[in-house]
Design a protein around this motif. Structure first.
Motif, short mmCIF file in Angstrom:
data_model
loop_
_atom_site.label_atom_id
_atom_site.label_comp_id
_atom_site.label_asym_id
_atom_site.label_seq_id
_atom_site.Cartn_x
_atom_site.Cartn_y
_atom_site.Cartn_z
N VAL A 288 0.84 -1.20 0.00
CA VAL A 288 0.00 0.00 0.00
C VAL A 288 0.88 1.25 0.00
O VAL A 288 0.65 2.20 -0.77
CB VAL A 288 -0.95 0.00 1.21
N ASN A 290 3.78 1.59 -1.14
CA ASN A 290 4.50 1.71 -2.41
C ASN A 290 3.58 1.94 -3.61
O ASN A 290 4.06 2.00 -4.74
CB ASN A 290 5.32 0.44 -2.67
N ASN A 291 2.27 2.04 -3.35
CA ASN A 291 1.30 2.16 -4.45
C ASN A 291 1.54 1.06 -5.49
O ASN A 291 1.55 1.30 -6.71
CB ASN A 291 1.39 3.54 -5.12
N ASP A 292 1.72 -0.13 -5.02
CA ASP A 292 2.07 -1.25 -5.88
C ASP A 292 0.80 -1.85 -6.50
O ASP A 292 -0.06 -2.37 -5.78
CB ASP A 292 2.80 -2.32 -5.07
N PRO A 293 0.65 -1.79 -7.82
CA PRO A 293 -0.57 -2.31 -8.45
C PRO A 293 -0.72 -3.82 -8.36
O PRO A 293 -1.80 -4.35 -8.61
CB PRO A 293 -0.43 -1.85 -9.91
N LYS A 301 -9.76 -6.39 -1.17
CA LYS A 301 -10.21 -5.31 -0.30
C LYS A 301 -11.35 -5.83 0.57
O LYS A 301 -12.08 -6.74 0.18
CB LYS A 301 -10.68 -4.12 -1.13
N LYS A 315 -10.86 -1.14 1.78
CA LYS A 315 -9.45 -0.98 2.11
C LYS A 315 -8.75 -2.35 2.15
O LYS A 315 -9.39 -3.37 2.33
CB LYS A 315 -9.27 -0.30 3.47
N ASP A 394 1.12 1.67 -16.21
CA ASP A 394 1.18 1.53 -14.75
C ASP A 394 2.54 1.02 -14.30
O ASP A 394 3.04 1.41 -13.24
CB ASP A 394 0.08 0.58 -14.27
N THR A 397 4.81 3.99 -14.29
CA THR A 397 4.55 4.84 -13.11
C THR A 397 5.23 4.27 -11.88
O THR A 397 5.85 5.00 -11.09
CB THR A 397 3.03 4.96 -12.87
N TYR A 398 5.13 2.95 -11.72
CA TYR A 398 5.75 2.31 -10.57
C TYR A 398 7.27 2.44 -10.64
O TYR A 398 7.92 2.79 -9.64
CB TYR A 398 5.35 0.83 -10.53
N SER A 401 8.97 5.75 -9.53
CA SER A 401 9.16 6.00 -8.10
C SER A 401 9.95 4.89 -7.41
O SER A 401 10.14 4.94 -6.19
CB SER A 401 7.80 6.16 -7.41
N HIS A 402 10.40 3.89 -8.17
CA HIS A 402 11.19 2.80 -7.60
C HIS A 402 12.41 2.52 -8.46
O HIS A 402 12.76 1.36 -8.72
CB HIS A 402 10.33 1.54 -7.46
#
Length: 502
Positions: A288, A290-293, A301, A315, A394, A397-398, A401-402
Motif C-alpha cells: 500500500v 508503495n502504491n504497488d498495483p 479489499k 481498504k 502503470d 509509473t511504478y 518512483s522505484h
C-alpha cells in the motif's frame, strides 16, 4: 487444460481434496494397482505424479509454512502456531513420509526406471525433473536428506543421508539427463493429455529444466567453497540455453467443481482448514505504501457485510499472527488470482527468470550497479507487472518512483525485494530471504492497531532457517539423522542449512 481421459480426470479431481487422500493413495499410488499391480502404464503414472506434486508439495505444507515466515501471510489465531514459529517434529511427518518420499519422489523414481526400461525417454525426462524439483524443496527445508540410498524397497527402510552438497550435484545431474531425454524424438510412447502441465510439449519441459538449473546455480551463491560471481555466471549460461516465458510457465489447472478446487481455495477460503490464514499486515502495508498495483492481484479489499466495520470497507487490511481484534471478515483475503476455485497453481513464474538475470548481472559486476544491472532490474519489474496483466503505463509509473539506487547495497535489497513481491506465495521467497538476507524482514511480533502487547510472543527471536527433522525419522532411522541437528525443534530450526552457512 484439455482432459481427454474422463475417468482419470474424475479420479484426479477427487485427489485434490484432503478427505480423499487415503482412497486416492490406493487408486493412484503407482506402487500398487489393484487391477494390475505389476504393469501400470506410464500415462497413469504421470498424471498421478504431477497431481500429487502440485497439490501436496508445490501447493501444500512447504509453502503454507514458509509464506508465514516470509510474511506474505499470517495466521490470525490465538496461541502458539506456525506463524509464531511453533513447528513440531510431528508436524512435518506427512510432508516427509507420505507426500514427498512416497507420493512424489518414490513414484518419480519408479516412473523413470520403467520408462527407461520400456524405451520411453520423454516420460523418464519428466519424472527426473519432478524428482529433482522435489529433492530441492526437501533439501532446502531440511538440509541433508536421504537420496542415493532411499529407493531400495525393503532394504531402504533406514536409508543413509546424503549431504546437501551432494544432493545439489544429484539435482543438476538429473536435470541434465532430463534435458537430453526430453530432446529424444524416437518413436517411443509420447506424453499427451496425461501430461497435465504441458500436454506432451517436450520443448516446454526442456525450458523448465534449464530454468530450474539456473535457479539452483544461484541458490549456491553463498555456499561454502562457492563464489557468488561464478554461480551467477553458471545461472546466466544456463538461461542462454533456454528458459520459461509467459506462454509456457508451469501452471497446474484446477477445477471449479467440489473436491477439485485450487489448494489455496481449499486451505484458506472455503474453510476446509480455516479462513484465518490471510495476507499479513506487514506485507499489505508495504505494498500500500508503495502504491504497488500488484496488490490487487494478491489480496482482496474488505467488503461490506455483517460485523464488518464500515471504516474498513474498500481498504486493504492485513492480519498478524495473533487473534484478530475484529471478526475475520474485516481483513483482506488471498485474492482470487491465487485462490479462486479454478485458479491455476503456478509452480514457477516467468518473471523469476528476469530476476535471476538481474541478480546474476549484479553479482558478476562485483556487486556494483551497472547499466546492464539497471536494465535487467527494470525488465524484471515489467515482467512481474505483465504476469498479472498490469498495463505498461502503470508499470512505468511504478518504476518512476522505484528506480534502482546507485548505492550498491541498497540496489541489491531492491532487486531481491521486488523478486520477493513477484514470487508471492512461493517457497522460493523463503530460500531467497535466507540466502541473501533481503528483504530484511522483522520477526513475527506485530501488534494490531490498538494492541499494547502480544497474546503469544514468538517462540524464538529470529525467523526459522530450516524445518526440524520428522519425529518418524527420529523413531525409525535415528542412526542416520544428522547428529548436529538437535532433536529439540526450537534449537533445530535456527541452524542454517549448508548453502546458507557461509
Amino acid at each position: 487444460m484439455k482432459r481427454k481421459n474422463i475417468i482419470v480426470s474424475i479420479l484426479l479431481a477427487l485427489c485434490v481434496s484432503p478427505s480423499f487422500f487415503v482412497s486416492c493413495s490406493k487408486n493412484l499410488d503407482i506402487n500398487q494397482d489393484p487391477n494390475n499391480p505389476k504393469d501400470v502404464p506410464e500415462n497413469l503414472m504421470l498424471t498421478a505424479l504431477l497431481s500429487n506434486f502440485s497439490y501436496e508439495v508445490v501447493g501444500g505444507y512447504p509453502v503454507r509454512i514458509s509464506s508465514l515466515w516470509t510474511k506474505h501471510l499470517a495466521g490470525a489465531i490465538a496461541g502458539n502456531h506456525e506463524g509464531n514459529y511453533l513447528i513440531k517434529a510431528s508436524d512435518v511427518n506427512n510432508l516427509w513420509e507420505s507426500y514427498s518420499y512416497t507420493d512424489v519422489m518414490n513414484n518419480a523414481y519408479i516412473l523413470k526406471n520403467k520408462a527407461t526400461a520400456n524405451g520411453n525417454p520423454n516420460y523418464s525426462a519428466i519424472a527426473k525433473i519432478v524428482l529433482a524439483w522435489d529433492l530441492s524443496i526437501m533439501t532446502d527445508l531440511f538440509g541433508d536428506i536421504p537420496y542415493s540410498d532411499a529407493f531400495r524397497g525393503g532394504e531402504g527402510l533406514r536409508p543413509k543421508y546424503d549431504s546437501q552438497e551432494d544432493i545439489y550435484k544429484s539435482i543438476q545431474s538429473l536435470l541434465d539427463e532430463a534435458i537430453t531425454e526430453a530432446s529424444n524424438n524416437n518413436n517411443a510412447l509420447k506424453p499427451g493429455a496425461d501430461d497435465f502441465l504441458y500436454q506432451g510439449k517436450m520443448e516446454n519441459w526442456i525450458a523448465l529444466a534449464h530454468s530450474l538449473k539456473a535457479r539452483y546455480h544461484l541458490r549456491l551463491s553463498n555456499a561454502p567453497g562457492k563464489t557468488a560471481s561464478a554461480q551467477a555466471k553458471l545461472a546466466l549460461d544456463e538461461l542462454a540455453k533456454g528458459a520459461i516465458v509467459k506462454d509456457n510457465q508451469p501452471a497446474f489447472k484446477y477445477l471449479a467443481s467440489t473436491a477439485g478446487e485450487n489448494p489455496w481455495y481449499q486451505y484458506a477460503i472455503d474453510g476446509k482448514w480455516a479462513v484465518t490464514t490471510r495476507p499479513s499486515q506487514y506485507y499489505v502495508n508495504k505494498l500500500v505504501a508503495n502504491n504497488d498495483p500488484r496488490l490487487a492481484y494478491q489480496a482482496t479489499k474488505v467488503v461490506a457485510g455483517a460485523n464488518v466495520d464500515p471504516a474498513n470497507v474498500g481498504k486493504y487490511n492485513g492480519v498478524t499472527n495473533e487473534a484478530p481484534g475484529d471478526v475475520i471478515a474485516n481483513y483482506s483475503a488471498i485474492a482470487p488470482f491465487y485462490s479462486a476455485k479454478d485458479a491455476k497453481l503456478y509452480w514457477m513464474v516467468f518473471p523469476e527468470i528476469d530476476f535471476i538475470k538481474a541478480e546474476s548481472e549484479y553479482l558478476i559486476a562485483n556487486k556494483t550497479v551497472t547499466p546492464t544491472v539497471k536494465n535487467a532490474y527494470e525488465k524484471a519489474i515489467r515482467s512481474s507487472m505483465d504476469f498479472y496483466g498490469i498495463s505498461a503505463a502503470d508499470a512505468n509509473t511504478y518504476l518512476a518512483s522505484h528506480a534502482l539506487s546507485t548505492n550498491a547495497a541498497i540496489a541489491y535489497e531492491q532487486i531481491m525485494t521486488e523478486k520477493y513481491i513477484s514470487n508471492y506465495l512461493m517457497v522460493e521467497s523463503y530460500n531467497d530471504t535466507r540466502r541473501t538476507g533481503y528483504p530484511n524482514l522483522p520477526i513475527n511480533n506485530e501488534l494490531y492497531p490498538g494492541q499494547t502487547k502480544l497474546d503469544q510472543p514468538p517462540r524464538i527471536n529470529q525467523i526459522p532457517v530450516r524445518f526440524p527433522y520428522p519425529s518418524s525419522e527420529r523413531l525409525y532411522n535415528s542412526d542416520n539423522v544428522p547428529s548436529a541437528i538437535s532433536i529439540d525443534p526450537v534449537k533445530a530450526i535456527v541452524i542454517p542449512v549448508w548453502w546458507n552457512s557461509k
